[in-house]
Design an enzyme around this catalytic site. Structure first.
Site, PDB file in Angstrom:
ATOM      1  N   ASP A 184       0.846  -1.184   0.000  1.00 43.43           N
ATOM      2  CA  ASP A 184       0.000   0.000   0.000  1.00 43.43           C
ATOM      3  C   ASP A 184       0.888   1.242   0.000  1.00 43.43           C
ATOM      4  OD1 ASP A 184      -2.973   0.766   0.308  1.00 43.43           O
ATOM      5  OD2 ASP A 184      -1.916   2.171   1.602  1.00 43.43           O
ATOM      6  N   SER A 185       0.341   2.317  -0.536  1.00 46.96           N
ATOM      7  CA  SER A 185       1.004   3.622  -0.500  1.00 46.96           C
ATOM      8  C   SER A 185       0.017   4.639   0.047  1.00 46.96           C
ATOM      9  CB  SER A 185       1.447   4.054  -1.898  1.00 46.96           C
ATOM     10  OG  SER A 185       2.438   3.190  -2.387  1.00 46.96           O
TER      11      SER A 185
END
Length: 107
Positions: free
Chosen positions: A60-61
């Protein structure tokens, strides 16, 4: 990167509600890195429960700008507004990767 490393893999959406992940356990004021790591772990663990024995990578970012967390924009207009809001301001994009197997995060 996985292809370049010669690994065989499949992509499987986790079905994790990212809004739920962002609300736990630190709320909307949490550190971007904590949120990215929590969401990556939730994704990896969820898929690993459906794939016994497989090593599952979740990632995830999260984008933060001056203490405000940005969600994925739902429209092109929303994306432009986010870009304009971060322009000429200090912001950070952090990413996290977690590996899980059999429903648990790997150490």
């Amino acid at each position: 990167m996985l292809l370049n490393a010669g690994l065989d893999f499949e992509i499987e959406p986790s079905g994790v509600d990212e809004d739920e992940g962002q609300a736990q356990p630190f709320g909307r004021t949490g550190l971007a890195q904590d949120i990215a790591t929590t969401l990556a772990e939730m994704k990896a663990v969820r898929v690993s429960t459906r794939r016994p024995g497989a090593m599952v990578i979740g990632a995830d970012s999260t984008l933060a700008c001056e203490g405000k967390l940005y969600d994925k924009p739902k429209t092109l207009a929303a994306a432009r507004a986010q870009t304009d809001g971060a322009r000429r301001r200090t912001h950070e994009l952090v990413s996290s990767v977690v590996v899980a197997q059999n429903g648990a995060r790997s150490a």
